[in-house]
Design an enzyme around this catalytic site. Structure first.
Site, mmCIF file in Angstrom:
data_model
loop_
_atom_site.group_PDB
_atom_site.id
_atom_site.type_symbol
_atom_site.label_atom_id
_atom_site.label_comp_id
_atom_site.label_asym_id
_atom_site.label_seq_id
_atom_site.Cartn_x
_atom_site.Cartn_y
_atom_site.Cartn_z
ATOM 1 N N GLU A 91 0.815 -1.212 0.000
ATOM 2 C CA GLU A 91 0.000 0.000 0.000
ATOM 3 C C GLU A 91 0.850 1.263 0.000
ATOM 4 O O GLU A 91 0.500 2.269 -0.635
ATOM 5 C CB GLU A 91 -0.980 -0.010 1.182
ATOM 6 C CG GLU A 91 -0.356 -0.143 2.561
ATOM 7 C CD GLU A 91 -0.210 -1.571 3.020
ATOM 8 O OE1 GLU A 91 -0.610 -1.862 4.162
ATOM 9 O OE2 GLU A 91 0.318 -2.389 2.248
ATOM 10 N N SER B 281 12.327 -44.209 -10.714
ATOM 11 C CA SER B 281 11.199 -43.294 -10.542
ATOM 12 C C SER B 281 11.229 -42.138 -11.543
ATOM 13 O O SER B 281 10.356 -41.276 -11.506
ATOM 14 C CB SER B 281 11.200 -42.731 -9.118
ATOM 15 O OG SER B 281 12.408 -42.046 -8.859
ATOM 16 N N LEU C 188 16.818 -30.079 -6.361
ATOM 17 C CA LEU C 188 15.787 -29.402 -5.567
ATOM 18 C C LEU C 188 15.823 -27.892 -5.754
ATOM 19 O O LEU C 188 15.519 -27.126 -4.834
ATOM 20 C CB LEU C 188 15.925 -29.752 -4.073
ATOM 21 C CG LEU C 188 15.807 -31.232 -3.718
ATOM 22 C CD1 LEU C 188 15.985 -31.428 -2.217
ATOM 23 C CD2 LEU C 188 14.476 -31.796 -4.176
#
Length: 377
Positions: free
Chosen positions: A56, A172, A208
């Site tokens: 703001e 995976s 990551l």
């Protein structure tokens, strides 16, 4: 300028859109829009980073004299306390706006508060709660953190139709497709830290990191966390080799070898020794308390099955993000997506409240807040 409900909703929706792109952790994400006395948008801003001008204040500074007699839309109640920056209420009062529309009240119990009341006492028209549900959802992680000192926890799963996260040979990469993986990159960018278990770290050797710097904007990259009870993480792991450029924390048990701890610290990792559970694993609840004390507002847990099971068994997950691939890996696929005892009955199973379903390429993506029923529910 008379209030117009449709205008209020439209402008607050834009302020919320701005807030969703803000990454000022450990401060809350906030967006703001300023209209002049004729109802014309003259500025908008978001809280870019901790220590910088709040949304703001930045929007009012951009508007300058055009804010006089106008309206300020802000997603979170303007603060009325000194911090790294002066109280936002002071800037609002000096701006000359006649009306302030607030999405939601500040939930922070550690500040004096009363921003909305101070504005009202000064003769400014204040309306609170416009798109309040959406505004509160933007600060949900921060609201949990600021009221409990515990990070908001998101659990991500990538699994086959039959609930497996790897083949019988242990592979995976990749169960889900590129679109799902791109969505995971977005999730990483929205969190302060990304966590995996040692099984995932050893099997996949993930970085990551957030691949696309544009997703981060001005925000810091998320820290990497590896839950490694016995400190089996090798110094050749990618997260260790890059630990001096991206914060990397290894959560180990109290009995972990000191020699391995010294080696990881020498490589640039931070090692956190934590209490252990009766099952001999790092106590994830204790880890979250420690991370909260370090200013971590939100953590994305990406795997593996044991870590996911620990989160669910202890009822520590706040959100679930599941990516389901249209593949069958078979009953010998290993392991299941979550390693835990599970509920006694379907009625006791944790579930996503108001699940949101999307299509990511060929995969299904479902996400939302997790609810843990009590046994007598």
């Amino acid at each position: 300028m008379a209030a117009d409900k449709d205008v209020d909703i439209k402008r607050m929706r834009r302020a919320i859109e701005l807030a969703r792109s803000a990454r000022p952790s450990p401060n809350p994400p906030v967006g703001a829009v300023v209209l002049d006395h004729d109802g014309v948008v003259v500025s908008e801003a978001l809280h870019v980073q901790a220590g910088s001008e709040h949304a703001e204040v930045a929007a009012l500074a951009q508007a300058g004299v055009l804010a006089r007699g106008g309206t300020l839309y802000v997603t979170l109640e303007p603060c009325n306390h000194d911090g790294k920056t002066p109280p936002c209420v002071d800037a609002v009062l000096k701006s000359g706006v006649k009306r302030v529309v607030i999405g939601c009240i500040d939930p922070n119990p550690h500040v004096t508060g009363g921003g909305a009341k101070r504005l009202q006492d000064a003769g400014i028209e204040v309306e609170v709660g416009v798109l309040g549900v959406e505004a509160r959802s933007v600060v949900t992680p921060w609201s949990k953190y600021i009221t409990s000192n515990v990070p908001h926890v998101s659990l991500k799963l990538a699994l086959s139709l039959d609930g497996r996260i790897a083949t019988r040979t242990g592979l995976s990469k990749w169960v889900t497709g590129p679109e799902a993986r791109a969505k995971v990159q977005q999730l990483r960018a929205q969190h302060d830290a990304v966590a995996v278990g040692i099984g995932t770290a050893l099997a996949d050797d993930p970085r990551l990191t957030v691949r696309d710097a544009a997703l981060l904007g001005s925000a810091k990259p998320p820290a990497r966390i590896v839950f490694d009870t016995r400190l089996r993480l090798p110094l050749t792991a990618r997260v260790v080799e890059t630990a001096r450029s991206v914060p990397t924390w290894v959560c180990c048990g109290t009995l972990a070898p000191e020699e391995e701890e010294r080696a990881l610290r020498a490589a640039g990792c931070e090692v956190l020794r934590l209490p252990m559970t009766a099952e001999g694993r790092v106590d994830v609840g204790a880890a979250l308390l420690e991370l909260g004390s370090m200013g971590v507002v939100s953590v994305l847990f990406e795997g593996g099955a044991e870590l996911a099971g620990s989160l669910l068994a202890a009822r520590l997950a706040d959100e679930l993000h599941a990516f389901v691939a249209p593949k069958l890996l078979g009953p010998r696929g290993r392991p299941g997506a979550v390693d835990w005892a599970g509920p006694d009955t379907p009625g006791e199973a944790p579930s996503i409240v108001q699940p949101r379903w999307e299509v990511c390429g060929q995969d299904a993506y479902v996400h939302g807040r997790i609810r843990f029923p009590e046994k007598d529910d």
